[in-house]
Design a protein around this motif. Structure first.
Motif, mmCIF file in Angstrom:
data_model
loop_
_atom_site.group_PDB
_atom_site.id
_atom_site.type_symbol
_atom_site.label_atom_id
_atom_site.label_comp_id
_atom_site.label_asym_id
_atom_site.label_seq_id
_atom_site.Cartn_x
_atom_site.Cartn_y
_atom_site.Cartn_z
ATOM 1 N N THR A 82 14.978 5.663 22.632
ATOM 2 C CA THR A 82 14.283 4.414 22.941
ATOM 3 C C THR A 82 15.263 3.254 22.943
ATOM 4 O OG1 THR A 82 12.236 5.246 21.971
ATOM 5 C CG2 THR A 82 12.420 2.865 22.230
ATOM 6 N N ILE A 83 16.147 3.219 21.956
ATOM 7 C CA ILE A 83 17.129 2.136 21.846
ATOM 8 C C ILE A 83 18.177 2.218 22.950
ATOM 9 C CG2 ILE A 83 19.005 1.216 20.420
ATOM 10 C CD1 ILE A 83 17.272 2.127 17.970
ATOM 11 N N ASN A 84 18.716 3.398 23.188
ATOM 12 C CA ASN A 84 19.829 3.544 24.132
ATOM 13 C C ASN A 84 19.417 3.612 25.583
ATOM 14 O OD1 ASN A 84 22.149 3.496 22.395
ATOM 15 N ND2 ASN A 84 21.335 5.377 21.524
ATOM 16 N N PRO A 139 6.610 -3.606 23.602
ATOM 17 C CA PRO A 139 7.019 -4.746 24.420
ATOM 18 C C PRO A 139 8.485 -5.090 24.178
ATOM 19 C CG PRO A 139 5.916 -5.531 22.457
ATOM 20 C CD PRO A 139 5.874 -4.020 22.409
ATOM 21 N N MET A 140 8.984 -6.016 24.926
ATOM 22 C CA MET A 140 10.357 -6.489 24.739
ATOM 23 C C MET A 140 10.301 -7.921 24.231
ATOM 24 S SD MET A 140 12.333 -4.058 25.295
ATOM 25 C CE MET A 140 13.999 -4.572 25.608
ATOM 26 N N PRO A 141 11.112 -8.335 23.293
ATOM 27 C CA PRO A 141 12.045 -7.493 22.547
ATOM 28 C C PRO A 141 11.274 -6.458 21.743
ATOM 29 C CG PRO A 141 11.892 -9.640 21.509
ATOM 30 C CD PRO A 141 11.083 -9.710 22.781
ATOM 31 N N HIS A 142 11.938 -5.339 21.484
ATOM 32 C CA HIS A 142 11.265 -4.173 20.924
ATOM 33 C C HIS A 142 11.743 -3.850 19.512
ATOM 34 C CE1 HIS A 142 8.990 -0.506 21.054
ATOM 35 N NE2 HIS A 142 10.044 0.177 20.655
ATOM 36 N N ILE A 143 10.803 -3.404 18.661
ATOM 37 C CA ILE A 143 11.116 -2.912 17.323
ATOM 38 C C ILE A 143 10.833 -1.419 17.317
ATOM 39 C CG2 ILE A 143 10.569 -3.050 14.868
ATOM 40 C CD1 ILE A 143 9.430 -5.883 15.469
ATOM 41 N N ILE A 154 4.049 5.422 18.445
ATOM 42 C CA ILE A 154 4.416 4.152 17.813
ATOM 43 C C ILE A 154 5.931 4.084 17.801
ATOM 44 C CG2 ILE A 154 4.452 2.924 15.606
ATOM 45 C CD1 ILE A 154 1.663 4.047 15.077
ATOM 46 N N GLY A 155 6.474 2.935 18.074
ATOM 47 C CA GLY A 155 7.915 2.774 18.133
ATOM 48 C C GLY A 155 8.488 2.968 19.525
#
Length: 101
Positions: free
Chosen positions: A17-19, A25-29, A82-83
């Motif tokens: 998800t990060i790479n 949504p963005m910005p994303h946690i 989630i995430g």
């Protein structure tokens, strides 16, 4: 319900998800796996209360598709994690809507 995150695991899902920038949504946690303590519950939440320790079930499903209606939420045509499709547990607090059974 509002959950104060105590611990969050690092999952390969978080790495991708990060790479690959797939989070919404963005910005994303990110953060697909986490545990915590309930800080707030809504009026329709049953079976848990403020102060309870919880493990978050990270699969999201709509509860209305043909698979959900026969008890196979893992096959939901509108599923997500989630995430990935929502903000996740790499935060101090996370909102969580428990599945309705």
């Amino acid at each position: 319900m509002l959950v104060r995150v105590k611990y969050a695991g690092v999952n390969p899902v978080d790495y991708f998800t990060i790479n690959r920038g797939g989070g919404k949504p963005m910005p994303h946690i990110p953060g697909a796996e986490f545990v915590g303590v309930i800080e707030e519950v809504g009026s329709n939440v049953r079976g848990v209360g403020v102060g309870d320790e919880v493990v978050i079930y990270n699969r999201l499903f709509d509860g209305t598709c043909r698979y959900c209606l026969v008890g196979h939420e893992e096959l939901c045509v509108n599923s997500g994690l989630i995430g990935v499709v929502t903000n996740g547990g790499f935060a101090e607090y996370a909102w969580y809507l428990p599945p309705m059974y």
